[in-house]
Design a protein around this motif. Structure first.
Motif: not given
Ligand SMILES: Cc1cc2nc3c(=O)[nH]c(=O)nc-3n(C[C@H](O)[C@H](O)[C@H](O)COP(=O)(O)OP(=O)(O)OC[C@H]3O[C@@H](n4cnc5c(N)ncnc54)[C@H](O)[C@@H]3O)c2cc1C
Length: 404
Positions: A80-87, A96-99, A269-274
């Motif tokens: 895993v390189v990054e999580i994009k929780p808004d997308e 890439e995977l979508s969920y 942290e890098q993926s923008g989660f609070q």
């Protein structure tokens, strides 16, 4: 929810147990489950200090993922390189995977707190490969000792930074392993030093004083030196510097193992989660506060202990319990039912002091020492294997050397 895509990141205790619980509780048409992990195996992080000391073979520590997940689960070996929780997307090294529903169980990284030289020169017990490197490095130094004209004591001094659970469990294994290495490489045991440096006035800070005393006596009798109330100041390629009572002391060593701190995988942290201290402070149902379709489990999640308003320490025990709640809540989400709250039920705390000694507290009150604590610890390891992969896995990978 109709056949949602459930993606689980990380096959550590939290991730693999969520997967195994889901594969038991959901039917093939209920959800499309994908597990992503760097390696094609799950490893017992709680046994890595043994792999590092060389007291167990790394193959006992790792379990092929195909042995515990069935055809209901699509396994993807990738990083895993990054999580994009808004997308609702996860970026992998190779795709890439979508969920629809995500579980983040990416575990921990070592934390070096900016101590100069640690990152570059110290070893960390953080995964199978880093543990194997320590074992090989120890053996290499013992092998070299008699092959150099000028004998170098730095090859035989082993410094372990941190007298918490990991540090103490590791020196316990070293205390068993070093006599074997000495015999193998014709080295006088009295030339070897195993030094544990701890910043607090005592090792195992916060643990029952009688158990701490037992642990220290047991380890000292097997050659471990404790330097407590001492702060590691610098780690150089051939020495470490610590400060105690205002004085700096330099110890020659080619082996410093840093076991004094972990933090959550920085991807979180890098993926923008609070985050709070680098972790996601999850809601009572284990979901991330800003994202109702993201669960966080294990060392990436932060939960406050209501008894003392402090975070629960990161342990395999809590990760495994959280995985039950996460799996239950994913099923509840799919079926439109109410989600349950996570409640930690402590089964005790046990620290091994080598394969034949341990200390601990079980059921919140009973203190255990020696073989009884060892027995309980090995039983709890075996119980986990039973839960994960049944009797076959337990007998294949379990620990049954209870009394020797
Ligand atoms: C030496 C040692 C001894 C310990 N002893 C105990 C003990 O006795 N009892 C106890 O309860 N706890 C113990 N702990 C703590 C315990 O091991 C951790 O709290 C626990 O492993 C956390 O589980 P987890 O599921 O969050 O992550 P982990 O077990 O760390 O697993 C994370 C998984 O994610 C994978 N991963 C990481 N990054 C990526 C990526 N970018 N892409 C894909 N996959 C990735 C890893 O390969 C791994 O499989 C010990 C820890 C150590 C280091």
């Amino acid at each position: 929810m109709n056949n949602p895509k459930v993606v689980i990141l990380g096959a550590g205790y939290g991730g693999i147990m969520t997967t195994v619980n889901l594969q038991k509780s959901l039917g093939v048409n209920d959800a499309n489950i994908t597990l992503v992990n760097k390696n094609d195996y799950h490893y017992q992080t709680t046994w890595l200090h043994e792999t590092a000391a060389g007291t167990i073979h790394h193959d006992q520590t790792r379990i092929p993922i195909k042995d515990v997940v069935n055809s209901k689960v699509n396994f993807v070996q990738d990083s895993v390189v990054e999580i994009k929780p808004d997308e609702n997307k996860v970026v992998l090294e190779n795709g890439e995977l979508s969920y629809d529903i995500l579980v983040v169980g990416l575990g921990f990284e070592s934390a070096t707190f900016g101590i100069p030289g640690l990152e570059e020169n110290a070893f960390m017990i953080s995964n199978i490969n880093s543990a194997r490197l320590i074992r090989e490095h120890l053996e290499h130094n013992f092998a070299l000792y008699h092959n150099e004209e000028e004998k170098n004591p730095a090859r035989l001094n082993i410094v372990v930074g941190g007298g918490g659970f990991t540090g103490i469990e590791f020196v316990g294994e070293l205390a068993n392993r070093i006599p074997e290495l000495c015999e193998e490489y014709d080295i006088d045991k009295s030339l070897v030093r195993i030094i544990n440096v701890e910043g607090s006035p005592t090792v195992l800070p916060g643990f029952d004083p009688a158990l701490v005393e037992y642990a220290m006596n047991s380890l000292e009798s097997r050659g471990v030196e404790f330097i407590t109330g001492a702060m590691l100041k610098e780690c150089k390629p051939e020495s470490i510097v610590y400060e105690k009572d205002g004085k700096q002391v330099e110890v020659p060593t080619k082996t410093t193992v840093w076991a004094a701190g972990v933090k959550a995988n920085s991807i979180v942290e890098q993926s923008g989660f609070q985050t709070n201290r680098g972790k996601v402070e999850v809601k009572s149902d284990m979901r991330a506060p800003d994202y109702d379709n993201v669960f966080v489990v294990g060392d990436c999640a932060l939960i406050m202990n209501p008894e003392n308003e402090r975070p629960y320490p990161p342990t395999a025990q809590i990760a495994i319990q959280q995985a039950s709640t996460v799996a239950h809540n994913i099923k509840a989400m799919i079926q439109g039912q109410e989600l349950e709250s996570f409640e930690f039920i402590s089964q005790g705390t046990l620290a091994s002091l080598g394969h034949n000694d341990a200390v601990g507290v079980v059921f919140n009150k009973y203190k255990l020492f020696g073989w009884k604590a060892t027995f309980m610890k090995k039983m709890s390891d075996n119980r986990y294997l039973l839960k994960l992969g049944g009797l076959g896995l337990m007998f294949k990978k379990g620990k049954f050397n209870f009394f020797y």
